[in-house]
Design a protein around this motif. Structure first.
Motif, PDB file in Angstrom:
ATOM      1  N   ALA A  12      19.697   9.466 -35.100  1.00  0.00           N
ATOM      2  CA  ALA A  12      18.693   8.622 -34.435  1.00  0.00           C
ATOM      3  C   ALA A  12      17.392   8.603 -35.236  1.00  0.00           C
ATOM      4  CB  ALA A  12      18.435   9.128 -33.017  1.00  0.00           C
ATOM      5  N   VAL A  13      16.989   9.768 -35.748  1.00  0.00           N
ATOM      6  CA  VAL A  13      15.776   9.847 -36.583  1.00  0.00           C
ATOM      7  C   VAL A  13      15.972   9.057 -37.872  1.00  0.00           C
ATOM      8  CG1 VAL A  13      14.312  11.409 -37.927  1.00  0.00           C
ATOM      9  CG2 VAL A  13      15.034  12.057 -35.629  1.00  0.00           C
ATOM     10  N   ILE A  14      17.166   9.174 -38.463  1.00  0.00           N
ATOM     11  CA  ILE A  14      17.463   8.440 -39.699  1.00  0.00           C
ATOM     12  C   ILE A  14      17.387   6.932 -39.455  1.00  0.00           C
ATOM     13  CG2 ILE A  14      19.284   7.886 -41.355  1.00  0.00           C
ATOM     14  CD1 ILE A  14      18.015  10.542 -41.929  1.00  0.00           C
ATOM     15  N   GLU A  15      17.895   6.481 -38.313  1.00  0.00           N
ATOM     16  CA  GLU A  15      17.856   5.054 -37.990  1.00  0.00           C
ATOM     17  C   GLU A  15      16.419   4.561 -37.813  1.00  0.00           C
ATOM     18  OE1 GLU A  15      20.083   2.555 -37.854  1.00  0.00           O
ATOM     19  OE2 GLU A  15      21.419   4.009 -38.796  1.00  0.00           O
ATOM     20  N   GLN A  16      15.575   5.393 -37.174  1.00  0.00           N
ATOM     21  CA  GLN A  16      14.161   5.031 -37.020  1.00  0.00           C
ATOM     22  C   GLN A  16      13.484   4.958 -38.391  1.00  0.00           C
ATOM     23  OE1 GLN A  16      12.399   7.841 -34.312  1.00  0.00           O
ATOM     24  NE2 GLN A  16      13.536   7.098 -32.543  1.00  0.00           N
ATOM     25  N   LEU A  20      11.853   1.356 -40.993  1.00  0.00           N
ATOM     26  CA  LEU A  20      10.573   1.184 -41.687  1.00  0.00           C
ATOM     27  C   LEU A  20      10.733   0.392 -42.976  1.00  0.00           C
ATOM     28  CD1 LEU A  20       9.124   4.805 -41.254  1.00  0.00           C
ATOM     29  CD2 LEU A  20       8.515   2.766 -39.934  1.00  0.00           C
ATOM     30  N   GLY A  21      11.965   0.247 -43.441  1.00  0.00           N
ATOM     31  CA  GLY A  21      12.222  -0.544 -44.638  1.00  0.00           C
ATOM     32  C   GLY A  21      12.290   0.291 -45.900  1.00  0.00           C
ATOM     33  N   MET A  24       9.199   2.111 -47.737  1.00  0.00           N
ATOM     34  CA  MET A  24       8.737   3.432 -47.315  1.00  0.00           C
ATOM     35  C   MET A  24       9.430   4.530 -48.115  1.00  0.00           C
ATOM     36  SD  MET A  24       6.666   5.150 -45.507  1.00  0.00           S
ATOM     37  CE  MET A  24       6.048   3.850 -44.424  1.00  0.00           C
ATOM     38  N   GLY A  25      10.705   4.327 -48.456  1.00  0.00           N
ATOM     39  CA  GLY A  25      11.435   5.307 -49.248  1.00  0.00           C
ATOM     40  C   GLY A  25      10.832   5.478 -50.629  1.00  0.00           C
ATOM     41  N   ILE A  26      10.399   4.362 -51.226  1.00  0.00           N
ATOM     42  CA  ILE A  26       9.740   4.427 -52.534  1.00  0.00           C
ATOM     43  C   ILE A  26       8.340   5.003 -52.393  1.00  0.00           C
ATOM     44  CG2 ILE A  26       8.856   3.061 -54.465  1.00  0.00           C
ATOM     45  CD1 ILE A  26      11.117   1.100 -54.022  1.00  0.00           C
ATOM     46  N   PHE A  27       7.615   4.540 -51.381  1.00  0.00           N
ATOM     47  CA  PHE A  27       6.218   4.939 -51.195  1.00  0.00           C
ATOM     48  C   PHE A  27       6.079   6.450 -50.996  1.00  0.00           C
ATOM     49  CE2 PHE A  27       2.639   5.779 -48.267  1.00  0.00           C
ATOM     50  CZ  PHE A  27       1.601   5.370 -49.086  1.00  0.00           C
ATOM     51  N   LEU A  28       6.925   7.035 -50.160  1.00  0.00           N
ATOM     52  CA  LEU A  28       6.807   8.468 -49.863  1.00  0.00           C
ATOM     53  C   LEU A  28       7.097   9.327 -51.089  1.00  0.00           C
ATOM     54  CD1 LEU A  28       8.382   8.732 -46.283  1.00  0.00           C
ATOM     55  CD2 LEU A  28       5.964   8.910 -46.926  1.00  0.00           C
ATOM     56  N   THR A  29       8.111   8.951 -51.879  1.00  0.00           N
ATOM     57  CA  THR A  29       8.393   9.723 -53.091  1.00  0.00           C
ATOM     58  C   THR A  29       7.305   9.505 -54.133  1.00  0.00           C
ATOM     59  OG1 THR A  29       9.899   7.929 -53.750  1.00  0.00           O
ATOM     60  CG2 THR A  29      10.886   9.920 -52.837  1.00  0.00           C
ATOM     61  N   PHE A  30       6.690   8.321 -54.132  1.00  0.00           N
ATOM     62  CA  PHE A  30       5.567   8.043 -55.037  1.00  0.00           C
ATOM     63  C   PHE A  30       4.379   8.940 -54.690  1.00  0.00           C
ATOM     64  CE2 PHE A  30       1.635   5.957 -56.210  1.00  0.00           C
ATOM     65  CZ  PHE A  30       1.893   5.432 -57.471  1.00  0.00           C
ATOM     66  N   ILE A  31       4.029   8.994 -53.410  1.00  0.00           N
ATOM     67  CA  ILE A  31       2.875   9.767 -52.954  1.00  0.00           C
ATOM     68  C   ILE A  31       3.098  11.264 -53.160  1.00  0.00           C
ATOM     69  CG2 ILE A  31       1.582  10.460 -50.895  1.00  0.00           C
ATOM     70  CD1 ILE A  31       0.743   7.794 -52.036  1.00  0.00           C
ATOM     71  N   GLU A  32       4.351  11.716 -53.054  1.00  0.00           N
ATOM     72  CA  GLU A  32       4.645  13.149 -53.215  1.00  0.00           C
ATOM     73  C   GLU A  32       4.222  13.663 -54.581  1.00  0.00           C
ATOM     74  OE1 GLU A  32       6.756  16.685 -54.454  1.00  0.00           O
ATOM     75  OE2 GLU A  32       7.110  14.652 -55.236  1.00  0.00           O
TER      76      GLU A  32
END
Length: 211
Positions: A12-16, A20-21, A24-32
């Motif tokens: 359920a968390v993965i689906e939420q 986000l699109g 977000m997957g690129i953005f979070l690894t970029f910010i890390e």
């Protein structure tokens, strides 16, 4: 906490997260790459769980390569500014910068292949060294897949892992072994840096004495 950690709740968390699109997957690894307290492992696993092994891996790889290179360029451009002086004045970083200047991108490649290497430290050393931009970009592109694929593989089938306690144990042991190997390599690398720098200093002294 453990009672909540069921397959249905995790999915359920993965689906939420997926809603986000992919940006977000690129953005979070970029910010890390700029904020190392963010859990890269969790982000990469979430990407793989949400988008599958291939797309999850690709998003994570693009984000972390872009973030690391952007941080490298930032340090390269403003590294001499007093804001970053505290980084450059650390004795360990001084030694690593000098060593990278001598050895090139090979030690950086090995360090970046390891999942638990402090990337901010590696990116800072690369940015403050004389390593050419294109060489560091190549190092990032070539080294990051090793780390990202391993994490993505563990996250690509969370149902299979969570439904089998033994797989959780095995996955945990794999992570622990990789972490331990990374620490051993860091210690070995530090000893090699010290040995090489001592050899260089001795050669300089011998040369001066011979003049």
């Amino acid at each position: 906490m453990l009672d909540w950690l069921t397959i249905d709740n995790v999915e359920a968390v993965i689906e939420q997260y997926k809603s986000l699109g992919p940006f977000m997957g690129i953005f979070l690894t970029f910010i890390e790459s700029f904020v190392p307290i963010l859990p890269l492992f969790v982000i990469v696993v979430a990407n793989a769980g949400a988008y599958g092994l291939f797309w999850g891996f690709l998003l994570s790889w693009l984000g972390t390569v872009a973030g690391s290179y952007a941080f490298f360029l930032l340090i390269r451009k403003f590294g001499k500014h007093r804001i970053f002086r505290f980084i450059k004045e650390q004795q360990q970083i001084k030694k690593l910068i000098h060593w990278v200047d001598l050895r090139g991108f090979t030690p950086l490649f090995i360090l970046l292949c390891l999942p638990f290497t402090p990337v901010v430290l590696v990116n800072s050393v690369a940015g403050l060294s004389n390593l050419k931009k294109k060489y560091f970009l190549f190092t990032l592109i070539a080294s990051k897949p090793v780390m990202i694929f391993l994490m993505s593989y563990l996250g690509s089938d969370l149902r299979a892992i969570l439904s089998a306690p033994m797989k959780i144990v095995v996955s945990g042991l794999i992570i622990l072994v990789i972490w331990g190997l990374g620490k051993l390599f860091e210690r070995s690398l530090n000893k090699r840096v010290e040995r090489d720098l001592r050899t260089i200093e001795k050669a300089k002294k011998d040369k001066l004495q011979g003049m």
